[in-house]
Scaffold this motif. Sequence first.
Motif, PDB file in Angstrom:
ATOM      1  N   PRO B 128       0.826  -1.204   0.000  1.00 25.59           N
ATOM      2  CA  PRO B 128       0.000   0.000   0.000  1.00 25.59           C
ATOM      3  C   PRO B 128       0.864   1.259   0.000  1.00 25.59           C
ATOM      4  CG  PRO B 128       0.008  -0.981   2.165  1.00 25.59           C
ATOM      5  CD  PRO B 128       0.736  -1.927   1.276  1.00 25.59           C
ATOM      6  N   GLU B 129       0.295   2.333  -0.563  1.00 23.78           N
ATOM      7  CA  GLU B 129       1.027   3.591  -0.548  1.00 23.78           C
ATOM      8  C   GLU B 129       1.052   4.168   0.869  1.00 23.78           C
ATOM      9  OE1 GLU B 129      -2.428   6.359  -2.362  1.00 23.78           O
ATOM     10  OE2 GLU B 129      -1.595   4.814  -3.673  1.00 23.78           O
ATOM     11  N   ALA B 130       1.904   5.159   1.072  1.00 15.11           N
ATOM     12  CA  ALA B 130       2.057   5.724   2.420  1.00 15.11           C
ATOM     13  C   ALA B 130       0.739   6.354   2.875  1.00 15.11           C
ATOM     14  CB  ALA B 130       3.163   6.775   2.415  1.00 15.11           C
ATOM     15  N   GLY B 131       0.384   6.129   4.120  1.00 15.20           N
ATOM     16  CA  GLY B 131      -0.827   6.724   4.674  1.00 15.20           C
ATOM     17  C   GLY B 131      -2.096   5.987   4.294  1.00 15.20           C
ATOM     18  N   PHE B 132      -1.960   4.805   3.707  1.00 19.41           N
ATOM     19  CA  PHE B 132      -3.150   4.049   3.276  1.00 19.41           C
ATOM     20  C   PHE B 132      -4.014   3.677   4.473  1.00 19.41           C
ATOM     21  CE2 PHE B 132      -5.349   0.087   2.319  1.00 19.41           C
ATOM     22  CZ  PHE B 132      -5.964   0.410   1.125  1.00 19.41           C
ATOM     23  N   GLY B 133      -5.277   4.074   4.426  1.00 17.57           N
ATOM     24  CA  GLY B 133      -6.219   3.682   5.461  1.00 17.57           C
ATOM     25  C   GLY B 133      -6.108   4.460   6.751  1.00 17.57           C
ATOM     26  N   GLU B 134      -5.213   5.443   6.794  1.00 16.06           N
ATOM     27  CA  GLU B 134      -5.104   6.221   8.027  1.00 16.06           C
ATOM     28  C   GLU B 134      -6.189   7.290   8.071  1.00 16.06           C
ATOM     29  OE1 GLU B 134      -1.119   7.612   8.280  1.00 16.06           O
ATOM     30  OE2 GLU B 134      -0.333   5.589   8.584  1.00 16.06           O
ATOM     31  N   VAL B 135      -6.360   7.877   9.255  1.00 13.42           N
ATOM     32  CA  VAL B 135      -7.478   8.810   9.456  1.00 13.42           C
ATOM     33  C   VAL B 135      -7.376   9.970   8.464  1.00 13.42           C
ATOM     34  CG1 VAL B 135      -8.598  10.308  11.102  1.00 13.42           C
ATOM     35  CG2 VAL B 135      -7.573   8.202  11.882  1.00 13.42           C
ATOM     36  N   ALA B 136      -6.165  10.523   8.319  1.00 14.43           N
ATOM     37  CA  ALA B 136      -6.016  11.725   7.492  1.00 14.43           C
ATOM     38  C   ALA B 136      -6.407  11.454   6.049  1.00 14.43           C
ATOM     39  CB  ALA B 136      -4.574  12.218   7.561  1.00 14.43           C
ATOM     40  N   SER B 137      -5.994  10.307   5.502  1.00 13.29           N
ATOM     41  CA  SER B 137      -6.269  10.082   4.084  1.00 13.29           C
ATOM     42  C   SER B 137      -7.734   9.716   3.854  1.00 13.29           C
ATOM     43  CB  SER B 137      -5.331   9.016   3.522  1.00 13.29           C
ATOM     44  OG  SER B 137      -4.965   8.103   4.513  1.00 13.29           O
ATOM     45  N   VAL B 138      -8.338   8.976   4.802  1.00 12.02           N
ATOM     46  CA  VAL B 138      -9.768   8.685   4.652  1.00 12.02           C
ATOM     47  C   VAL B 138     -10.563   9.977   4.790  1.00 12.02           C
ATOM     48  CG1 VAL B 138     -11.722   7.407   5.588  1.00 12.02           C
ATOM     49  CG2 VAL B 138      -9.511   6.330   5.489  1.00 12.02           C
ATOM     50  N   ALA B 139     -10.160  10.833   5.744  1.00 15.44           N
ATOM     51  CA  ALA B 139     -10.884  12.090   5.952  1.00 15.44           C
ATOM     52  C   ALA B 139     -10.772  12.991   4.730  1.00 15.44           C
ATOM     53  CB  ALA B 139     -10.320  12.807   7.173  1.00 15.44           C
ATOM     54  N   ARG B 140      -9.597  12.974   4.075  1.00 13.99           N
ATOM     55  CA  ARG B 140      -9.440  13.812   2.882  1.00 13.99           C
ATOM     56  C   ARG B 140     -10.421  13.382   1.803  1.00 13.99           C
ATOM     57  NH1 ARG B 140      -4.107  13.413   2.408  1.00 13.99           N
ATOM     58  NH2 ARG B 140      -3.858  14.981   4.011  1.00 13.99           N
ATOM     59  N   LEU B 141     -10.548  12.077   1.612  1.00 14.98           N
ATOM     60  CA  LEU B 141     -11.509  11.579   0.614  1.00 14.98           C
ATOM     61  C   LEU B 141     -12.935  11.944   1.021  1.00 14.98           C
ATOM     62  CD1 LEU B 141     -10.671   7.966  -0.555  1.00 14.98           C
ATOM     63  CD2 LEU B 141     -10.974   9.991  -1.939  1.00 14.98           C
ATOM     64  N   LEU B 142     -13.254  11.767   2.307  1.00  6.82           N
ATOM     65  CA  LEU B 142     -14.624  11.997   2.787  1.00  6.82           C
ATOM     66  C   LEU B 142     -15.030  13.451   2.604  1.00  6.82           C
ATOM     67  CD1 LEU B 142     -15.245  10.154   6.158  1.00  6.82           C
ATOM     68  CD2 LEU B 142     -16.616  10.049   4.121  1.00  6.82           C
ATOM     69  N   LEU B 143     -14.072  14.359   2.788  1.00  5.34           N
ATOM     70  CA  LEU B 143     -14.434  15.780   2.759  1.00  5.34           C
ATOM     71  C   LEU B 143     -14.162  16.433   1.411  1.00  5.34           C
ATOM     72  CD1 LEU B 143     -13.262  16.787   6.309  1.00  5.34           C
ATOM     73  CD2 LEU B 143     -15.554  16.354   5.511  1.00  5.34           C
ATOM     74  N   THR B 144     -13.693  15.655   0.431  1.00 10.98           N
ATOM     75  CA  THR B 144     -13.533  16.242  -0.906  1.00 10.98           C
ATOM     76  C   THR B 144     -14.431  15.515  -1.897  1.00 10.98           C
ATOM     77  OG1 THR B 144     -11.610  14.844  -1.249  1.00 10.98           O
ATOM     78  CG2 THR B 144     -11.194  17.083  -0.530  1.00 10.98           C
ATOM     79  N   ARG B 145     -14.008  14.338  -2.339  1.00 16.60           N
ATOM     80  CA  ARG B 145     -14.756  13.672  -3.399  1.00 16.60           C
ATOM     81  C   ARG B 145     -16.112  13.187  -2.917  1.00 16.60           C
ATOM     82  NH1 ARG B 145     -12.041   8.616  -5.957  1.00 16.60           N
ATOM     83  NH2 ARG B 145     -10.257  10.012  -5.971  1.00 16.60           N
ATOM     84  N   TYR B 146     -16.170  12.737  -1.638  1.00 14.14           N
ATOM     85  CA  TYR B 146     -17.422  12.179  -1.134  1.00 14.14           C
ATOM     86  C   TYR B 146     -18.096  13.127  -0.155  1.00 14.14           C
ATOM     87  CZ  TYR B 146     -15.819   7.940  -3.325  1.00 14.14           C
ATOM     88  OH  TYR B 146     -15.410   7.025  -4.247  1.00 14.14           O
ATOM     89  N   LEU B 147     -17.965  14.445  -0.391  1.00 19.05           N
ATOM     90  CA  LEU B 147     -18.524  15.414   0.554  1.00 19.05           C
ATOM     91  C   LEU B 147     -20.041  15.291   0.638  1.00 19.05           C
ATOM     92  CD1 LEU B 147     -18.100  17.724   2.482  1.00 19.05           C
ATOM     93  CD2 LEU B 147     -18.336  19.289   0.588  1.00 19.05           C
ATOM     94  N   TYR B 148     -20.712  15.235  -0.533  1.00 20.31           N
ATOM     95  CA  TYR B 148     -22.178  15.230  -0.506  1.00 20.31           C
ATOM     96  C   TYR B 148     -22.745  13.954   0.119  1.00 20.31           C
ATOM     97  CZ  TYR B 148     -21.889  19.510  -3.102  1.00 20.31           C
ATOM     98  OH  TYR B 148     -21.605  20.790  -3.457  1.00 20.31           O
ATOM     99  N   PRO B 149     -22.246  12.766  -0.251  1.00 18.77           N
ATOM    100  CA  PRO B 149     -22.726  11.571   0.478  1.00 18.77           C
ATOM    101  C   PRO B 149     -22.481  11.669   1.977  1.00 18.77           C
ATOM    102  CG  PRO B 149     -21.522  10.912  -1.454  1.00 18.77           C
ATOM    103  CD  PRO B 149     -21.379  12.388  -1.354  1.00 18.77           C
ATOM    104  N   PHE B 150     -21.339  12.236   2.353  1.00 18.25           N
ATOM    105  CA  PHE B 150     -20.999  12.364   3.766  1.00 18.25           C
ATOM    106  C   PHE B 150     -22.000  13.261   4.491  1.00 18.25           C
ATOM    107  CE2 PHE B 150     -18.219  14.509   7.010  1.00 18.25           C
ATOM    108  CZ  PHE B 150     -18.146  13.426   7.850  1.00 18.25           C
ATOM    109  N   GLU B 151     -22.349  14.407   3.846  1.00 19.41           N
ATOM    110  CA  GLU B 151     -23.332  15.311   4.450  1.00 19.41           C
ATOM    111  C   GLU B 151     -24.703  14.632   4.516  1.00 19.41           C
ATOM    112  OE1 GLU B 151     -22.702  18.126   5.755  1.00 19.41           O
ATOM    113  OE2 GLU B 151     -20.697  18.595   5.016  1.00 19.41           O
ATOM    114  N   LEU B 152     -25.019  13.881   3.462  1.00 14.26           N
ATOM    115  CA  LEU B 152     -26.336  13.234   3.424  1.00 14.26           C
ATOM    116  C   LEU B 152     -26.486  12.210   4.547  1.00 14.26           C
ATOM    117  CD1 LEU B 152     -27.020  12.729  -0.361  1.00 14.26           C
ATOM    118  CD2 LEU B 152     -28.331  14.085   1.239  1.00 14.26           C
TER     119      LEU B 152
END
Lengths: 100, 195
Positions: B128-152
């Motif tokens: 796996p690449e560096a930071g795989f599955g860590e809080v920061a990288s999951v949070a980055r995905l959640l708050l950028t690409r998946y922002l609307y599903p996350f809010e929903l």
Amino acid sequence: MVPISAYLILAAVLFGIGSVGVLVSRNMIIMFMSVELMLNAANMALVAFSRALNLMDGHVIVFLVLTIAAAEAAVGLALIVALFRNRESVDIDRFNLMKW
Amino acid sequence: MTVDTVIFFISAAVAAFGATMMIAQRNPVASVLYMILSLVAQAVCYVQLGALFIGAVLVIVYAGAIMVLFLFVIMLLNLRGSEDLGGPSTPVSLTTKLLVPVLLVAELVFIVRSAFTEAASTGIMAAPEAGFGEVASVARLLLTRYLYPFELTGILLLVAIVGAVVMARRERGDEAGGTGVGVSASDRTPTGGSD
């Protein structure tokens, strides 16, 4: 290194155990927990594929599934409480008004 | 056999054992405790797959919160596992109930085994690449690409809470009979309209 297929087989086995629980159990609460177990088996497969493809999108989907499981648990348990008040039982065979 | 493999087999065995005992128990409280055991073992597998954040969330939210909610309801309803849950099912019905999931699992295992040959199963697991599955990288995905599903999901949880409160509420005048229905129907309307 454990191959991804081992995790997928574990997910399949957990899903199977969950479906046995739904079919065999008479207690509504245990049936409901079996459904949760099946959701978790799907999560396991998602995490395994996520690791195999080196994409973290699977983790996001698992996170969303977990929140939906929480919502489902809250609503489902409220339903069970309401049903229990109605019949004083959690035996699923006693809720047969819509059975022909 | 590496340490990784040993840990996987132990946690997989514990997860399957916990799940089996969960459905085999008569007492729902014991059933919940076995489910928690199974969930913790599954979290070990998640961590092995590099999903650190999801593994932690599984233990904290699932084993810690949702299963405790189950326990609360079991204790609220005062279930002891001694309720009369009907007679034993007929052999034919029980065989069917066991046969269908066994066939399903056999089919899934067959598909997995044929899809992942030896070469593919080892080749596909790149480091796996560096930071795989860590809080920061999951949070980055959640708050950028998946922002609307996350809010929903936030809205979904709100709706679920309101729904749970409406359904589990003891309706006033339940014992009063005919007039009680009118009272509960009229005071349910504002709650139903707000969500």
